[in-house]
Design a protein around this motif. Structure first.
Motif, short mmCIF file in Angstrom:
data_model
loop_
_atom_site.label_atom_id
_atom_site.label_comp_id
_atom_site.label_asym_id
_atom_site.label_seq_id
_atom_site.Cartn_x
_atom_site.Cartn_y
_atom_site.Cartn_z
N LEU A 61 49.74 31.34 75.35
CA LEU A 61 50.34 32.07 74.23
C LEU A 61 50.01 33.56 74.25
N ALA A 62 48.95 33.93 74.96
CA ALA A 62 48.64 35.35 75.11
C ALA A 62 49.61 36.02 76.09
N ARG A 63 50.37 35.19 76.82
CA ARG A 63 51.25 35.71 77.86
C ARG A 63 52.73 35.44 77.64
N GLU A 64 53.04 34.46 76.79
CA GLU A 64 54.44 34.13 76.56
C GLU A 64 54.61 33.45 75.20
N LYS A 65 55.84 33.42 74.73
CA LYS A 65 56.16 32.77 73.46
C LYS A 65 56.03 31.26 73.61
N LYS A 66 55.76 30.59 72.51
CA LYS A 66 55.61 29.14 72.54
C LYS A 66 56.86 28.45 73.05
N GLU A 67 58.02 29.03 72.78
CA GLU A 67 59.29 28.44 73.23
C GLU A 67 59.47 28.52 74.74
N SER A 68 58.70 29.40 75.40
CA SER A 68 58.79 29.54 76.85
C SER A 68 57.87 28.58 77.60
N ILE A 69 56.96 27.95 76.90
CA ILE A 69 56.03 27.01 77.53
C ILE A 69 56.77 25.72 77.84
N LEU A 70 56.58 25.21 79.05
CA LEU A 70 57.24 23.96 79.46
C LEU A 70 56.93 22.85 78.46
N ARG A 71 57.87 21.98 78.24
CA ARG A 71 57.69 20.87 77.29
C ARG A 71 56.79 19.77 77.85
N SER A 72 56.78 19.64 79.17
CA SER A 72 55.96 18.61 79.80
C SER A 72 55.47 19.15 81.15
N PHE A 73 54.16 19.10 81.36
CA PHE A 73 53.62 19.61 82.61
C PHE A 73 52.20 19.10 82.84
N ALA A 74 51.76 19.20 84.09
CA ALA A 74 50.38 18.91 84.46
C ALA A 74 49.60 20.21 84.34
N LEU A 75 48.44 20.18 83.75
CA LEU A 75 47.66 21.38 83.48
C LEU A 75 47.51 22.31 84.68
N TYR A 81 52.12 29.70 87.86
CA TYR A 81 52.79 30.80 87.16
C TYR A 81 51.83 31.96 86.87
N PHE A 82 50.57 31.61 86.65
CA PHE A 82 49.55 32.61 86.31
C PHE A 82 48.33 32.36 87.20
N PRO A 83 48.25 33.04 88.34
CA PRO A 83 47.17 32.80 89.31
C PRO A 83 45.76 32.98 88.75
N GLU A 84 45.61 33.76 87.69
CA GLU A 84 44.29 34.00 87.11
C GLU A 84 43.83 32.86 86.18
N TYR A 85 44.70 31.89 85.93
CA TYR A 85 44.42 30.84 84.95
C TYR A 85 43.09 30.12 85.21
N GLU A 86 42.94 29.54 86.39
CA GLU A 86 41.74 28.72 86.62
C GLU A 86 40.46 29.54 86.51
#
Length: 93
Positions: A61-75, A81-86
């Motif tokens: 949510l710090a990077r995109e709107k809630k509506e842009s987040i996939l509805r179903s995904f593996a963490l 999409y965001f290499p810095e995530y882990e």
């Protein structure tokens, strides 16, 4: 600030979590899965599956709107999409 509601159940090799994000008078719902190996890798200092998913959604949510987040995904897909995530999630655990 968004209200993030997370509920997780144990699945075959990890967890299945249902997430509701409420913000700005609307909400989105998401299904998130991850394995025990994912959990151990992403939470070296411990924590709960719910905390990991909540922090992951705060990251998103710090990077995109809630509506842009996939509805179903593996963490771990967040890292595609965001290499810095882990790195950031491990530091926050």
């Amino acid at each position: 600030m968004a209200d993030i509601d997370v509920s997780c159940v144990t699945a075959a090799n990890g967890w299945l979590c249902q997430v509701t994000v409420a913000e700005g008078g609307s909400e989105t719902r998401h299904s998130v899965t991850f394995t025990r190996a994912d959990f151990q890798r992403l939470t070296p200092s411990g924590g709960t599956p719910q905390e990991l998913v909540r922090r992951s959604f705060e990251f998103l949510l710090a990077r995109e709107k809630k509506e842009s987040i996939l509805r179903s995904f593996a963490l771990p897909e967040i890292g595609r999409y965001f290499p810095e995530y882990e790195r950031e999630i491990r530091q926050g655990s």
